[in-house]
Motif scaffolding. Structure first.
Motif, PDB file in Angstrom:
ATOM      1  N   VAL A 257       0.857  -1.189   0.000  1.00 12.19           N
ATOM      2  CA  VAL A 257       0.000   0.000   0.000  1.00 12.19           C
ATOM      3  C   VAL A 257       0.893   1.240   0.000  1.00 12.19           C
ATOM      4  N   ASP A 271      -1.519  -5.286   1.484  1.00 14.73           N
ATOM      5  CA  ASP A 271      -2.867  -5.826   1.362  1.00 14.73           C
ATOM      6  C   ASP A 271      -2.793  -7.145   0.607  1.00 14.73           C
ATOM      7  N   THR A 272      -3.707  -8.047   0.948  1.00  6.86           N
ATOM      8  CA  THR A 272      -3.890  -9.206   0.085  1.00  6.86           C
ATOM      9  C   THR A 272      -5.111  -8.910  -0.761  1.00  6.86           C
ATOM     10  N   GLU A 273      -4.902  -8.858  -2.059  1.00  7.68           N
ATOM     11  CA  GLU A 273      -6.035  -8.659  -2.963  1.00  7.68           C
ATOM     12  C   GLU A 273      -6.415 -10.009  -3.561  1.00  7.68           C
ATOM     13  N   LYS A 281      -9.535  -7.015  -5.800  1.00  7.98           N
ATOM     14  CA  LYS A 281      -9.849  -6.060  -4.724  1.00  7.98           C
ATOM     15  C   LYS A 281      -9.292  -6.560  -3.402  1.00  7.98           C
ATOM     16  N   GLU A 282      -9.228  -5.621  -2.434  1.00  3.52           N
ATOM     17  CA  GLU A 282      -8.676  -5.964  -1.113  1.00  3.52           C
ATOM     18  C   GLU A 282      -9.533  -7.003  -0.390  1.00  3.52           C
ATOM     19  N   GLY A 285      -5.613  -7.334   5.130  1.00  2.00           N
ATOM     20  CA  GLY A 285      -4.391  -6.534   5.157  1.00  2.00           C
ATOM     21  C   GLY A 285      -3.450  -6.991   6.249  1.00  2.00           C
TER      22      GLY A 285
END
Ligand code: ATP
Length: 454
Positions: A257, A271-273, A281-282, A285
């Motif tokens: 981020v 973040d893990t998307e 998308k996220e 985190g």
């Protein structure tokens, strides 16, 4: 990008009793969803798995369950009263409100995450962006997302409180309590599961962005010298947990981020998307919160929140690594990953390929024919024994066998067990596998022998 469409997931979720719109009979309440019988079981399985994975199976993690309502000083000290904001613009005609960063992104503007609020305001003007209804937009301003309320009978400034927007602060204010009760060695963590509330400007995408959400969070207290290695350790554990829930590795992405987009407390965040049906998308985190929170709470409360090392070295305010998991997004990701379609008897067959430890129903039990009392009696016996053993076992005698299989496939039941006339002779049953649709005959005794649980 997932091949599944969001509308297919929403339709299945509603039809089969996973989720319903909140307050639906009154036309709904934006940003709220109610979990139905299967949804709540799926969610509970995820929470239980998380608790086992991160709390019960470890000796360095302490679970807590703090009150949702907290003294307003908590939120002043944490910086949320001042800084838990999203950029807001309003359609000057309809008065509908929008998140400025989302409008920019929806209009193809890049690198929005790195923009300040002034830059976003300028970008809206530079790109001539209007509201989705085609009307001009107001000037941009910050909007605080905390739900404000009053505690007790008086409604003055002293009674103000907030519905917590994250579970984390409940752990920071209990840091000293747990240290005093348990004298943990460093590093150690507090863990909490619970509701959080955010007055999102524009809730959308089903349970992805809601106003009442649920989180599972860990606050890992570390010496500042080791924050980097601890960050890596917990980021990696977070990924292990996602994989354990059956999320495919190639749909998970670690994204750093940028400083401008980090929460006010964070010095480093990954973040893990996830490749949701709505795009990448996220999902969750992992943030390095430094000693921001404990320092702020020590200053505001006047309490000493130092950790005193057992080796006699200098006391210090611990730094914090925070892996955070949004349960609603996790439920959505799990359903999205499991949603499968194949061909069966020349028709599309929809089934949820859920891992067994996540599936809301472990097994469905049916008599082949529901008007044959001898089959029903035998099936009831098997059902009662199986339910005792596996808990979430469903009795299903509705419609013909084909229809029952369809229904169970759609809710992700791994096994359907059918009691037929042969059962009465040799105590075997048909067990049909959800993924392969293969059917095998199994002695009832084997069915009722516990498998190694995950
Ligand atoms: P976003 O940028 O998508 O608004 P965030 O970065 O503000 O999310 P965090 O403050 O890091 O989110 O919250 C931790 C987790 O809580 C998120 O990763 C997400 O899974 C979940 N979460 C946050 N806001 C929402 C929401 N409005 N609805 C559902 N889940 C949410």
């Amino acid at each position: 990008m997932s091949e599944t469409k969001l509308e297919d997931i929403v339709s299945l979720a509603k039809r089969r009793g996973f989720m319903y719109q909140g307050s639906e009979i009154y036309g709904g309440l934006a940003g709220t969803w109610d979990y139905g019988p299967l949804g709540v079981q799926l969610k509970r399985n995820i929470i239980d798995a998380w608790w086992k994975f991160f709390v019960e199976s470890r000796e360095d993690v302490y679970g807590i369950d703090a009150a949702i309502l907290m003294n307003q000083k908590v939120w002043q000290a944490s910086g949320h009263v001042e800084g838990f904001n999203d950029p807001l613009v309003e359609d000057v005609k309809t008065k509908k409100r929008y998140r400025a960063d989302h409008l920019l992104e929806d209009n193809g503007v890049e690198a929005v995450a790195a923009m300040s609020i002034e830059q976003m305001g300028q970008a809206l003007k530079d790109h001539n962006i209007v509201s989705p209804d085609g009307n001009p937009l107001s000037d941009i301003r910050q909007f605080n997302m905390m739900f404000k309320t009053h505690v007790g009978a008086s409604e003055d400034d002293t009674s103000v409180s907030y519905l917590r927007p994250e579970t984390a602060q409940g752990m920071f204010v209990n840091f000293k309590n747990v240290v005093d009760s348990f004298s943990p060695d460093m590093p150690f963590a507090l863990a909490q599961v619970g509701k959080a509330f955010r007055n999102e400007i524009s809730p959308r995408d089903f349970i992805f962005r809601v106003r009442e959400l649920e989180q599972m969070e860990l606050e890992v207290f570390v010496h500042p010298d080791v924050w980097k290695e601890q960050f890596e350790t917990w980021l990696s554990l977070q990924k292990d947990f996602y994989l354990y829930l059956g999320l495919p590795a190639d749909k998970l992405h670690h994204v750093e981020v940028p400083a401008e987009d980090r929460a006010h407390y964070s010095k480093h965040s990954i973040d893990t998307e996830f490749d949701f049906a709505i795009g990448q998308k996220e999902l969750g985190g992992c943030a390095y919160r430094t000693n921001h929170d404990l320092t702020a709470h020590a200053a505001a409360s006047g309490k000493n929140l130092n950790y005193i090392p057992k080796d006699g070295s200098d006391p210090f305010i611990p730094h914090v690594i925070e892996p955070t998991f949004g349960i609603d997004r996790l439920v959505l990701a799990v359903i999205d990953s499991a949603y499968s379609v194949d061909q069966s008897n020349g028709e599309d067959r929809v089934y949820l390929r859920l891992p067994e430890h996540v599936a809301p129903v472990k097994m469905a039990i049916s008599p082949l024919l529901k008007n044959k009392p001898e089959l029903v009696t035998k099936a009831r016996e098997v059902f009662t024994a199986a339910k005792k053993m596996y808990g979430s076992v469903l009795w299903d005698d509705n419609g013909n066998i084909g229809k029952r299989y369809r229904r169970q496939d759609e809710i992700g039941t791994p096994q359907c067990v059918v009691i037929d006339f042969q059962t009465l002779e040799d105590d075997t049953v048909t067990v049909r596998d959800r993924d392969t649709t293969d059917q095998i005959r199994v002695p009832i005794a084997d069915l009722l022998t516990p498998k190694n649980s995950n």
